[in-house]
Design an enzyme around this catalytic site. Structure first.
Site, PDB file in Angstrom:
ATOM      1  N   ASP A  30       0.885  10.261   2.876  1.00  0.00           N
ATOM      2  CA  ASP A  30       2.264   9.773   2.951  1.00  0.00           C
ATOM      3  C   ASP A  30       2.930  10.352   4.211  1.00  0.00           C
ATOM      4  O   ASP A  30       2.767  11.531   4.525  1.00  0.00           O
ATOM      5  CB  ASP A  30       3.035  10.208   1.694  1.00  0.00           C
ATOM      6  N   ASN A  87       5.665   4.163  -8.793  1.00  0.00           N
ATOM      7  CA  ASN A  87       7.024   3.643  -8.886  1.00  0.00           C
ATOM      8  C   ASN A  87       6.942   2.123  -8.979  1.00  0.00           C
ATOM      9  O   ASN A  87       6.291   1.478  -8.146  1.00  0.00           O
ATOM     10  CB  ASN A  87       7.847   4.057  -7.661  1.00  0.00           C
ATOM     11  N   GLY A  93      12.630   3.326  -7.639  1.00  0.00           N
ATOM     12  CA  GLY A  93      12.465   3.883  -6.297  1.00  0.00           C
ATOM     13  C   GLY A  93      11.349   3.251  -5.493  1.00  0.00           C
ATOM     14  O   GLY A  93      11.019   3.748  -4.419  1.00  0.00           O
ATOM     15  N   GLN A  94      10.773   2.159  -5.993  1.00  0.00           N
ATOM     16  CA  GLN A  94       9.716   1.501  -5.201  1.00  0.00           C
ATOM     17  C   GLN A  94      10.349   0.875  -3.961  1.00  0.00           C
ATOM     18  O   GLN A  94      11.313   0.113  -4.058  1.00  0.00           O
ATOM     19  CB  GLN A  94       8.997   0.426  -6.016  1.00  0.00           C
ATOM     20  N   HIS A 100       1.067   1.125  -5.039  1.00  0.00           N
ATOM     21  CA  HIS A 100       0.477   2.349  -4.511  1.00  0.00           C
ATOM     22  C   HIS A 100       0.700   3.474  -5.502  1.00  0.00           C
ATOM     23  O   HIS A 100       1.770   3.579  -6.099  1.00  0.00           O
ATOM     24  CB  HIS A 100       1.078   2.718  -3.145  1.00  0.00           C
ATOM     25  N   HIS A 102       1.071   7.459  -5.870  1.00  0.00           N
ATOM     26  CA  HIS A 102       1.293   8.722  -5.168  1.00  0.00           C
ATOM     27  C   HIS A 102       0.437   9.781  -5.873  1.00  0.00           C
ATOM     28  O   HIS A 102       0.580   9.974  -7.085  1.00  0.00           O
ATOM     29  CB  HIS A 102       2.756   9.161  -5.276  1.00  0.00           C
TER      30      HIS A 102
HETATM   31  P1  AMP Z   1       7.666   4.144  -2.951  1.00  0.00           P
HETATM   32  O1  AMP Z   1       9.060   4.684  -2.763  1.00  0.00           O
HETATM   33  O2  AMP Z   1       7.051   4.544  -4.272  1.00  0.00           O
HETATM   34  O3  AMP Z   1       7.585   2.650  -2.692  1.00  0.00           O
HETATM   35  O4  AMP Z   1       6.766   4.880  -1.886  1.00  0.00           O
HETATM   36  C1  AMP Z   1       6.594   4.414  -0.586  1.00  0.00           C
HETATM   37  C2  AMP Z   1       6.052   5.572   0.184  1.00  0.00           C
HETATM   38  O5  AMP Z   1       5.447   5.087   1.364  1.00  0.00           O
HETATM   39  C3  AMP Z   1       7.072   6.613   0.602  1.00  0.00           C
HETATM   40  O6  AMP Z   1       6.738   7.870   0.034  1.00  0.00           O
HETATM   41  C4  AMP Z   1       6.978   6.622   2.130  1.00  0.00           C
HETATM   42  O7  AMP Z   1       7.134   7.912   2.666  1.00  0.00           O
HETATM   43  C5  AMP Z   1       5.596   6.057   2.354  1.00  0.00           C
HETATM   44  N1  AMP Z   1       5.373   5.392   3.618  1.00  0.00           N
HETATM   45  C6  AMP Z   1       6.168   4.485   4.229  1.00  0.00           C
HETATM   46  N2  AMP Z   1       5.602   4.045   5.369  1.00  0.00           N
HETATM   47  C7  AMP Z   1       4.415   4.694   5.476  1.00  0.00           C
HETATM   48  C8  AMP Z   1       3.365   4.672   6.431  1.00  0.00           C
HETATM   49  N3  AMP Z   1       3.409   3.878   7.521  1.00  0.00           N
HETATM   50  N4  AMP Z   1       2.287   5.481   6.242  1.00  0.00           N
HETATM   51  C9  AMP Z   1       2.230   6.277   5.162  1.00  0.00           C
HETATM   52  N5  AMP Z   1       3.191   6.338   4.199  1.00  0.00           N
HETATM   53  C10 AMP Z   1       4.272   5.561   4.366  1.00  0.00           C
END
Ligand code: AMP
Length: 114
Positions: A30, A87, A93-94, A100, A102
């Protein structure tokens, strides 16, 4: 999907710090880690969220969870414990609508905190 950030990472159109690459899943760090280990595990195929993934019913959700555990082992957090979070929906919070997981570990994750 052409406008999906994580599909672009799968296609290598956007760089990522990949830690594991399997036939049907990809794991990468991340960009905004919330713990010493914070890895995102995705199916290479586009599914919007966990509900859509579960509806596929072809073992892809199993593969995702298997990769989550393999990442935890590789990162050295499987023994101490780790959290897997999916999420699902904006209210949770998605922010990226390619499902994906975490994988978070490397610090105390006791719940509730305190
Ligand atoms: P969510 O809030 O569950 O949709 O998580 C999305 C996650 O993607 C967040 O923790 C971001 O920090 C992460 N994220 C966004 N862009 C990138 C990227 N280019 N490479 C890696 N992680 C990313």
């Amino acid at each position: 999907m052409s406008d999906c950030l994580f599909c672009k990472i799968v296609a290598k159109e956007v760089p990522a710090d990949v830690v594991m690459d399997t036939a049907r899943t990809l794991a990468f760090r991340d960009v905004n880690p919330q713990a010493p280990t914070h890895v995102l595990v995705i199916p290479k195929a586009h599914h919007e969220n966990a509900a859509a993934l579960a509806a596929v019913d072809d073992g892809l959700a199993d593969d995702l969870l298997t990769t989550c555990h393999a990442v935890a082992v590789q990162e050295g957090v499987a023994g101490s414990g780790y959290r897997v979070v999916l999420n699902t929906g904006p209210g949770a919070g998605q922010t990226v609508f390619h499902v994906h997981a975490h994988v978070i570990g490397g610090r105390s994750l006791a719940w509730p905190p305190g």
